[in-house]
Design a protein around this motif. Structure first.
Motif, PDB file in Angstrom:
ATOM      1  N   THR A   5       0.847  -1.187   0.000  1.00 43.01           N
ATOM      2  CA  THR A   5       0.000   0.000   0.000  1.00 43.01           C
ATOM      3  C   THR A   5       0.889   1.245   0.000  1.00 43.01           C
ATOM      4  O   THR A   5       2.102   1.151   0.193  1.00 43.01           O
ATOM      5  N   ARG A   6       0.258   2.403  -0.192  1.00 44.24           N
ATOM      6  CA  ARG A   6       1.024   3.649  -0.118  1.00 44.24           C
ATOM      7  C   ARG A   6       1.694   3.780   1.246  1.00 44.24           C
ATOM      8  O   ARG A   6       2.809   4.267   1.347  1.00 44.24           O
ATOM      9  N   ASN A  74       2.270  -2.107   5.949  1.00 47.59           N
ATOM     10  CA  ASN A  74       1.141  -1.491   5.240  1.00 47.59           C
ATOM     11  C   ASN A  74       0.185  -0.834   6.223  1.00 47.59           C
ATOM     12  O   ASN A  74      -0.248   0.303   6.031  1.00 47.59           O
ATOM     13  N   TRP A  75      -0.167  -1.559   7.272  1.00 49.98           N
ATOM     14  CA  TRP A  75      -1.113  -1.045   8.256  1.00 49.98           C
ATOM     15  C   TRP A  75      -0.546   0.185   8.963  1.00 49.98           C
ATOM     16  O   TRP A  75      -1.226   1.212   9.077  1.00 49.98           O
ATOM     17  N   LEU A  76       0.707   0.090   9.451  1.00 50.69           N
ATOM     18  CA  LEU A  76       1.320   1.222  10.154  1.00 50.69           C
ATOM     19  C   LEU A  76       1.412   2.455   9.256  1.00 50.69           C
ATOM     20  O   LEU A  76       1.095   3.564   9.673  1.00 50.69           O
ATOM     21  N   GLY A  77       1.844   2.251   8.021  1.00 51.37           N
ATOM     22  CA  GLY A  77       1.970   3.370   7.100  1.00 51.37           C
ATOM     23  C   GLY A  77       0.633   3.980   6.733  1.00 51.37           C
ATOM     24  O   GLY A  77       0.499   5.206   6.657  1.00 51.37           O
ATOM     25  N   ASP A  78      -0.383   3.138   6.509  1.00 54.56           N
ATOM     26  CA  ASP A  78      -1.709   3.665   6.184  1.00 54.56           C
ATOM     27  C   ASP A  78      -2.290   4.452   7.350  1.00 54.56           C
ATOM     28  O   ASP A  78      -2.872   5.524   7.157  1.00 54.56           O
ATOM     29  N   GLY A  89      -4.739   5.979   2.569  1.00 52.11           N
ATOM     30  CA  GLY A  89      -3.921   4.794   2.327  1.00 52.11           C
ATOM     31  C   GLY A  89      -4.282   4.223   0.977  1.00 52.11           C
ATOM     32  O   GLY A  89      -4.454   4.928   0.001  1.00 52.11           O
ATOM     33  N   GLY A  90      -4.440   2.965   0.922  1.00 56.36           N
ATOM     34  CA  GLY A  90      -4.855   2.329  -0.318  1.00 56.36           C
ATOM     35  C   GLY A  90      -3.714   1.623  -0.999  1.00 56.36           C
ATOM     36  O   GLY A  90      -2.551   1.875  -0.727  1.00 56.36           O
ATOM     37  N   GLN A  91      -4.103   0.728  -1.886  1.00 57.96           N
ATOM     38  CA  GLN A  91      -3.115  -0.091  -2.559  1.00 57.96           C
ATOM     39  C   GLN A  91      -2.304   0.736  -3.539  1.00 57.96           C
ATOM     40  O   GLN A  91      -2.831   1.525  -4.315  1.00 57.96           O
ATOM     41  N   THR A 143       8.306  -4.965  -3.332  1.00 60.87           N
ATOM     42  CA  THR A 143       7.086  -5.196  -4.103  1.00 60.87           C
ATOM     43  C   THR A 143       6.514  -3.919  -4.699  1.00 60.87           C
ATOM     44  O   THR A 143       5.458  -3.950  -5.308  1.00 60.87           O
ATOM     45  N   SER A 144       7.195  -2.797  -4.511  1.00 54.96           N
ATOM     46  CA  SER A 144       6.693  -1.537  -5.056  1.00 54.96           C
ATOM     47  C   SER A 144       6.987  -1.460  -6.547  1.00 54.96           C
ATOM     48  O   SER A 144       7.826  -2.180  -7.071  1.00 54.96           O
ATOM     49  N   ALA A 145       6.315  -0.561  -7.218  1.00 56.19           N
ATOM     50  CA  ALA A 145       6.508  -0.409  -8.662  1.00 56.19           C
ATOM     51  C   ALA A 145       7.606   0.589  -8.989  1.00 56.19           C
ATOM     52  O   ALA A 145       7.945   0.756 -10.140  1.00 56.19           O
ATOM     53  N   GLY A 146       8.167   1.240  -7.993  1.00 51.70           N
ATOM     54  CA  GLY A 146       9.190   2.245  -8.224  1.00 51.70           C
ATOM     55  C   GLY A 146      10.544   1.634  -8.525  1.00 51.70           C
ATOM     56  O   GLY A 146      10.689   0.451  -8.827  1.00 51.70           O
ATOM     57  N   VAL A 147      11.573   2.448  -8.413  1.00 53.94           N
ATOM     58  CA  VAL A 147      12.933   2.019  -8.722  1.00 53.94           C
ATOM     59  C   VAL A 147      13.336   0.831  -7.859  1.00 53.94           C
ATOM     60  O   VAL A 147      13.941  -0.124  -8.338  1.00 53.94           O
ATOM     61  N   ALA A 148      12.985   0.858  -6.588  1.00 56.97           N
ATOM     62  CA  ALA A 148      13.353  -0.241  -5.705  1.00 56.97           C
ATOM     63  C   ALA A 148      12.691  -1.539  -6.140  1.00 56.97           C
ATOM     64  O   ALA A 148      13.282  -2.609  -6.051  1.00 56.97           O
TER      65      ALA A 148
END
Length: 170
Positions: A5-6, A74-78, A89-91, A143-148
């Motif tokens: 998630t974000r 995911n939970w902590l960040g959201d 938050g959100g995927q 699992t992110s879509a960014g550079v990492a």
């Protein structure tokens, strides 16, 4: 497949930023001996790569722990995004090319798990914290879509290749 998630990406970026800020020796000091100071990033980078590998189709106990860490992140960040700064938050966009590990590649991840556990056990308290934060950052950003996230594909290819060449020659 694990999803991010974000909030999870935010947690990973916070871990990365924290490490870079605490590592930064200052411009003058870095210019005097860049190799020495850059080498201090290697434990974090190695544990980041290990954490990233654990999200790539790994099952069993290692995959369960990785999935639990990702879910908690995911939970902590959201929660932080919603309640901390009034965002949402959100995927997040997941990596488009998901490359799971092969059987021999999974064997390499198991070997790396033993190496990681030994390194954490042997390390001082500060060094162990760096290793753990690096793996946590790798789990969240792998699992992110960014550079990492794009780094996950070469890591999986390398683990699969190493596994194929290790187990194929036995």
């Amino acid at each position: 497949m694990n999803y991010i998630t974000r909030g999870g990406v935010t947690v990973g970026l916070i871990l990365l930023a924290y490490h870079l800020v605490t590592w930064w020796p200052g411009r003058k000091t870095l210019m005097k001996d860049p190799v020495k100071h850059a080498s201090r990033l290697l434990p974090f980078l190695a544990s980041w790569a290990y954490g990233c590998l654990t999200t790539l189709g790994v099952g069993g106990a290692v995959g369960w722990i990785s999935g639990a860490i990702l879910g908690l992140s995911n939970w902590l960040g959201d929660v932080a995004l919603v309640w901390g700064v009034g965002g949402d938050g959100g995927q997040s966009a997941a990596r488009a090319t998901f490359l799971p590990l092969s059987g021999p590649g999974l064997g390499i991840v198991l070997i790396l798990t033993a190496v990681f556990a030994a390194a954490v056990k042997k390390a001082s308290e500060d060094e162990a914290g760096v290793l753990k934060r690096g793996a946590w950052c790798g789990v969240t950003l792998g699992t992110s879509a960014g550079v990492a996230g794009f780094a996950a594909v070469p890591l999986a290819l390398a683990a699969n290749w190493l596994g194929d060449n290790t187990y194929g020659r036995l």
